[in-house]
Write a protein that holds these residues in place. Structure first.
Motif, PDB file in Angstrom:
ATOM      1  N   UNK A 159       0.826  -1.211   0.000  1.00 52.24           N
ATOM      2  CA  UNK A 159       0.000   0.000   0.000  1.00 52.24           C
ATOM      3  C   UNK A 159       0.858   1.258   0.000  1.00 52.24           C
ATOM      4  N   UNK A 160       1.847   1.298   0.891  1.00 51.74           N
ATOM      5  CA  UNK A 160       2.669   2.500   1.015  1.00 51.74           C
ATOM      6  C   UNK A 160       3.381   2.888  -0.266  1.00 51.74           C
ATOM      7  N   UNK A 161       3.849   1.900  -1.018  1.00 49.27           N
ATOM      8  CA  UNK A 161       4.574   2.215  -2.252  1.00 49.27           C
ATOM      9  C   UNK A 161       3.655   2.848  -3.289  1.00 49.27           C
ATOM     10  N   UNK A 162       2.371   2.479  -3.271  1.00 48.26           N
ATOM     11  CA  UNK A 162       1.405   3.093  -4.184  1.00 48.26           C
ATOM     12  C   UNK A 162       1.048   4.503  -3.722  1.00 48.26           C
ATOM     13  N   UNK A 177       9.132   6.280   4.746  1.00 48.26           N
ATOM     14  CA  UNK A 177       9.868   5.659   5.848  1.00 48.26           C
ATOM     15  C   UNK A 177       9.807   4.150   5.657  1.00 48.26           C
ATOM     16  N   UNK A 178      10.969   3.493   5.661  1.00 45.76           N
ATOM     17  CA  UNK A 178      11.037   2.047   5.471  1.00 45.76           C
ATOM     18  C   UNK A 178      12.216   1.503   6.267  1.00 45.76           C
ATOM     19  N   UNK A 179      12.307   0.189   6.341  1.00 45.05           N
ATOM     20  CA  UNK A 179      13.351  -0.444   7.131  1.00 45.05           C
ATOM     21  C   UNK A 179      14.452  -1.045   6.287  1.00 45.05           C
ATOM     22  N   UNK A 180      15.644  -0.446   6.348  1.00 41.81           N
ATOM     23  CA  UNK A 180      16.791  -0.995   5.635  1.00 41.81           C
ATOM     24  C   UNK A 180      17.162  -0.209   4.385  1.00 41.81           C
ATOM     25  N   UNK A 181      18.451  -0.204   4.080  1.00 42.17           N
ATOM     26  CA  UNK A 181      18.968   0.564   2.942  1.00 42.17           C
ATOM     27  C   UNK A 181      18.401   0.071   1.619  1.00 42.17           C
ATOM     28  N   UNK A 182      18.210  -1.244   1.504  1.00 48.77           N
ATOM     29  CA  UNK A 182      17.716  -1.804   0.240  1.00 48.77           C
ATOM     30  C   UNK A 182      16.312  -1.295  -0.074  1.00 48.77           C
ATOM     31  N   UNK A 187      12.658   2.603  -2.939  1.00 56.81           N
ATOM     32  CA  UNK A 187      11.651   3.664  -2.893  1.00 56.81           C
ATOM     33  C   UNK A 187      12.017   4.830  -3.801  1.00 56.81           C
ATOM     34  N   UNK A 188      13.266   5.234  -3.762  1.00 57.56           N
ATOM     35  CA  UNK A 188      13.702   6.387  -4.545  1.00 57.56           C
ATOM     36  C   UNK A 188      13.925   6.015  -6.009  1.00 57.56           C
ATOM     37  N   UNK A 189      14.541   4.847  -6.232  1.00 60.59           N
ATOM     38  CA  UNK A 189      14.914   4.459  -7.600  1.00 60.59           C
ATOM     39  C   UNK A 189      13.722   3.978  -8.423  1.00 60.59           C
ATOM     40  N   UNK A 190      12.874   3.144  -7.819  1.00 59.24           N
ATOM     41  CA  UNK A 190      11.784   2.514  -8.573  1.00 59.24           C
ATOM     42  C   UNK A 190      10.420   3.144  -8.302  1.00 59.24           C
ATOM     43  N   UNK A 191      10.139   3.455  -7.040  1.00 59.05           N
ATOM     44  CA  UNK A 191       8.804   3.957  -6.692  1.00 59.05           C
ATOM     45  C   UNK A 191       8.693   5.469  -6.811  1.00 59.05           C
ATOM     46  N   UNK A 192       9.786   6.149  -7.144  1.00 58.33           N
ATOM     47  CA  UNK A 192       9.721   7.573  -7.433  1.00 58.33           C
ATOM     48  C   UNK A 192       9.606   8.492  -6.237  1.00 58.33           C
ATOM     49  N   UNK A 193       9.859   7.986  -5.031  1.00 56.62           N
ATOM     50  CA  UNK A 193       9.859   8.859  -3.860  1.00 56.62           C
ATOM     51  C   UNK A 193      10.989   9.884  -3.984  1.00 56.62           C
ATOM     52  N   UNK A 301       4.094   2.164 -10.743  1.00 56.96           N
ATOM     53  CA  UNK A 301       4.657   0.822 -10.808  1.00 56.96           C
ATOM     54  C   UNK A 301       4.273   0.075  -9.535  1.00 56.96           C
ATOM     55  N   UNK A 302       4.309  -1.242  -9.591  1.00 55.22           N
ATOM     56  CA  UNK A 302       3.925  -2.011  -8.409  1.00 55.22           C
ATOM     57  C   UNK A 302       4.721  -3.302  -8.358  1.00 55.22           C
ATOM     58  N   UNK A 303       4.839  -3.832  -7.155  1.00 57.11           N
ATOM     59  CA  UNK A 303       5.575  -5.079  -6.915  1.00 57.11           C
ATOM     60  C   UNK A 303       4.635  -6.143  -6.399  1.00 57.11           C
TER      61      UNK A 303
END
Length: 333
Positions: A159-162, A177-182, A187-193, A301-303
């Motif tokens: 949900x958050x990524x959408x 806000x997410x847990x871990x560098x990966x 979030x920034x590279x693929x989800x456009x944050x 985009x979605x996973x």
């Protein structure tokens, strides 16, 4: 035609603790023949959401309580394999509340035909409860306007990524806000944050101040607890706080304690509201079309995280609470 089906039954109410393997019981049950107007549905995919733990606990009062021995409640995609004058044709794919069962006999009530140019699994992810919850929570409750800063917790979840991507479509700055560098990198590279905050790196409140220097206009909270408190510490005047979920409480159990920084709602003339996505059910078909359009034009985009094997259903649900999933959690039967 099959005469039996394996089913997972509820075997425990996990209140005050995490979900355990013995909260579920695998059984094989006889299948009745479809009566007049009924169909035999074969479950092809199951969908998983954090809310299912609340259903198991009987804390969520917007759905009927679950008793020990009930088929575990959940959503799924099914293929119609036999029909006795049913509303869908043999070979059609349908989705809705199926429960954790390999087969079910249904009159089609509450089921919707899968009609999308996207892969069928999209009806459980970006076009399903996940995408609908993101859309309704953000636009119906959060009411963002172009130029707003939108801060999302649980941002790498389905949900958050959408939510972050919809905020960008609306002309906002999106911080997750997410847990871990990966996850943060994704979030920034693929989800456009525009920016991502790793809560595992510590001092979340300072990271929020760094990435939201003008304050936060819309909070979309999927976590609750300390993270929500840190977000409330940096709201802008007139902020809208959207309470979607509280995944931080699911492992510890019980209801979360109230946020210490709630008085900022007064100082900043802000509002905080919860919601249940079913309140906008009449708008779901139109919202699905909008979401599908965003995917088609490349702005969304979605996973999907698809596990395999009906016997792995309990383990697949538990992935949500261990942060193992990447996007919408599903299981292919």
């Amino acid at each position: 035609m099959p005469t039996t089906a394996r089913q997972w039954l509820l075997n425990g109410h996990p209140r005050g603790r995490g979900i355990a393997d013995d909260d579920f019981k695998l059984v094989e049950t006889a299948l009745p023949d479809p009566g007049a107007g009924e169909m035999l549905l074969a479950t092809r995919y199951l969908g998983f959401d954090p809310a299912q733990k609340g259903w198991m606990e009987n804390i969520a009062d917007y759905v009927a309580p679950m008793a020990i021995g009930d088929v575990m409640r959940g959503s799924g995609i099914c293929e119609v394999v036999a029909s006795n004058g049913g509303k869908f044709a043999v070979g059609d794919y349908v989705f809705g509340t199926t429960g954790w069962t390999e087969y079910l006999v249904s009159d089609g009530e509450g089921m919707t035909k899968v009609e999308t140019d996207l892969p069928p699994t999209a009806v459980l992810s970006v076009l399903g409860t996940t995408g609908l919850t993101a859309y309704c929570g953000l636009f119906k409750v959060g009411r963002p306007v172009a130029g707003d800063t939108v801060l999302v917790s649980g941002a790498a979840g389905a949900t958050g990524s959408v939510v972050g991507q919809l905020a960008k479509i609306a002309g906002c700055r999106a911080v997750g806000i997410a847990g871990g560098a990966e996850k943060c990198e994704w979030l920034v590279r693929e989800a456009g944050y525009d920016a991502a905050i790793d809560y595992k790196a510590g001092n979340v409140k300072a990271q929020i101040r760094e990435h939201c220097p003008r304050g936060v206009d819309v909070i979309y909270d999927n976590v609750g607890g300390v993270i929500l408190d840190d977000m409330l510490a940096n709201i802008a005047t007139g902020a809208r706080v959207v309470i979607c979920g509280g995944i931080s409480r699911y492992e510890s159990g019980g209801l979360p304690t109230g946020p210490g920084n709630y008085f900022n709602l007064i100082f900043r003339r802000a509002s905080m509201a919860g919601f249940i996505v079913l309140d906008w059910a009449s708008e779901f078909p139109a919202i699905r079309k909008r979401l599908e359009g965003f995917v088609a034009d490349g702005s969304l985009t979605y996973q999907e995280d698809i596990q395999h094997g009906f016997e792995n259903a309990p383990e697949t649900l538990q992935r949500l609470f261990a942060g193992k999933n990447r996007g919408k959690q599903m299981l292919k039967l």
